[in-house]
Design a protein around this motif. Sequence first.
Motif, short mmCIF file in Angstrom:
data_model
loop_
_atom_site.label_atom_id
_atom_site.label_comp_id
_atom_site.label_asym_id
_atom_site.label_seq_id
_atom_site.Cartn_x
_atom_site.Cartn_y
_atom_site.Cartn_z
N ARG A 49 0.80 -1.23 0.00
CA ARG A 49 0.00 0.00 0.00
C ARG A 49 0.83 1.28 0.00
O ARG A 49 0.47 2.23 -0.68
CB ARG A 49 -0.93 -0.01 1.22
N ASP A 70 0.31 6.80 -0.28
CA ASP A 70 -0.66 5.73 -0.08
C ASP A 70 -1.29 5.46 -1.45
O ASP A 70 -2.08 6.26 -1.96
CB ASP A 70 -1.72 6.18 0.92
N LEU A 73 -5.38 5.25 -1.39
CA LEU A 73 -6.13 6.51 -1.26
C LEU A 73 -5.50 7.65 -2.04
O LEU A 73 -6.05 8.75 -2.06
CB LEU A 73 -6.24 6.89 0.22
N ARG A 74 -4.32 7.41 -2.65
CA ARG A 74 -3.64 8.41 -3.48
C ARG A 74 -3.40 9.70 -2.71
O ARG A 74 -3.75 10.79 -3.15
CB ARG A 74 -4.42 8.71 -4.77
N ARG A 75 -2.79 9.59 -1.56
CA ARG A 75 -2.47 10.76 -0.76
C ARG A 75 -1.03 10.65 -0.27
O ARG A 75 -0.52 9.54 -0.06
CB ARG A 75 -3.41 10.87 0.45
N TYR A 111 -1.98 7.11 10.60
CA TYR A 111 -2.80 6.26 9.74
C TYR A 111 -2.59 4.77 9.97
O TYR A 111 -3.53 3.99 9.82
CB TYR A 111 -2.52 6.58 8.27
N GLY A 452 -12.49 5.97 8.92
CA GLY A 452 -12.72 6.19 7.51
C GLY A 452 -14.06 6.79 7.15
O GLY A 452 -14.41 6.84 5.97
N SER A 490 -10.37 10.28 5.05
CA SER A 490 -8.93 10.03 5.16
C SER A 490 -8.42 10.25 6.58
O SER A 490 -7.31 9.83 6.91
CB SER A 490 -8.17 10.94 4.20
N GLN A 516 -19.85 9.56 3.70
CA GLN A 516 -19.01 8.49 3.17
C GLN A 516 -18.83 7.42 4.24
O GLN A 516 -18.61 7.73 5.41
CB GLN A 516 -17.64 9.02 2.73
#
Length: 536
Positions: A49, A70, A73-75, A111, A452, A490, A516
């Motif tokens: 990940r 990440d 989550l593309r962060r 995280y 989350g 996030s 969400q």
Amino acid sequence: MPSSAGPSIDTITEGGRVTQVGEGQEAEESAPPVMTFGAPTAGEILAERYELVEHINNDSAGRLVWRGVDVVLRRPVAVVLRYPGGDSATEMLQAAVAASRVIHPNLVGVYDAIDEDDRAYVVREWVDGHSLRELVAGGPLDPARATAVGNAVASALAAVHATGMVHGNVHPGTVMISDDGRVVLADARTDGADSQDSDVRAVGGVLYFALTGHWPHAEVPLHGATAGHGRASIPDAVRDAAGLLAAPRQVRAGVPAYLDDLTMDLLDPAVAPPPSDVLAAELARLDVPADDHYLDSPGPLRFAADTDEEPSPLAAAGGRKVAIGIAGLLAVALVGLLIGISALGDDKSPDTNPVAAPSSNAPADGGEATPAAAAVRKLAVQDVRIVDPDSKVRDELGGADKVVDGDPDKSWGTHTYTTADFGKRKKGMGVWLDLGAPHNIKTVQVNLSARGTSAVLYAGSTTHPATSNGDKQLLADYQRTQIGQPFEGSQTGTTMNFDGFQPDQKYQYLLVWITQLPSNDRGYQIDVEEITVQGS
């Protein structure tokens, strides 16, 4: 170039920017270096990940600090690795797990924490900005900015202390100021060597450093005692001819007397420190925009009193002189200006343990007394229901009363959906609360079953029928009044704390609106375990 949430001694320069990353847990100067055989390389993906992008440096405890991504989550993230894992990484991992339970805008988000035996690593929020130590290297901060930094750190500690935990690592290397002005505290530790009192005294050290550019080391005598943890990489505190710590006003001009007094009181072992939430309330009272010229006002900032004067809530901590009239002012401040403090996981009843209560409201001139503000307490919820405007079946409405019954083992939950956004069938779902009458509100705490979740808090002044159309009207009306900032999926933790209520307004109707859902092994679903409203 971005930097993670915490500074280091080593720096990397690129394009004129200096990146300082993660001083983290302190290491003794005599501590042996940590072995790093088999250290990772750029491009490696941890736990399937977290992709490592750039090695930033090694922190003072010998841990490797990387900038990463990440890939799920593309962060951006910061990855702190320690070799080996196992027993040698226990304290680091325990501190990360404890920190992940507390959500606060002035705390760096944690995280993930993973032990692979040969190595262990913590994944945390990546903060674009600079450490307090780096900022002050260019010169001490002006008093207004130093007060704002101190307020943010005290507020973060109050959130940590409300859980019964201790941060234990507060110093200019773990205080970060992001490029957008956010102040965050990073790298808590859990080795048991510190206490909540020492955390509060460290705020005095942060104020002293921000105002003077010097840190009051443990080796520096302070009224016959030591003044906190040593930071060998930071300039030693200034002392007078007798070897005692020089006050900030003796080091530089322009420091207000009351800010000077508070800083020295926090560092003085002869003066009992106030609780972190009370300190945060007082600093919040003075944390106003610099162009408001609050420093021109002689408003008191002391948390002590002479025996012939009326004490303030801070005076209960013991100590020195407080100006007449502070009690009435602080009573208002404690209700209206305390921001971001929440009792996460505290097993004490808010009904019997208010954050603070004024001890006097007597005016200085002997005139009519100003009514003291009511103590902050848990407010009773008179009615609660589920708001579900986009559902035709409306089969998720039962059990709403479980979110306010005081029992976290009983909860209301959504159905399981195929995607995080409710299968794209609805905008969201919410829990509507009626307090029975208007109240001043300090904070709304939402306890959830999993991390989350994205949610926002709204307030309204009207009621609507418990039908699909009524729910649509309610949502449209309430969306006009958002309280504080939304929580995004996030962000870590299972507890959300909404503040941002206007101190001069009263509220009766609230809507916790979920947008969400977090994932589990079956799909996407969340249980709301408990909602607590605190105010007066």
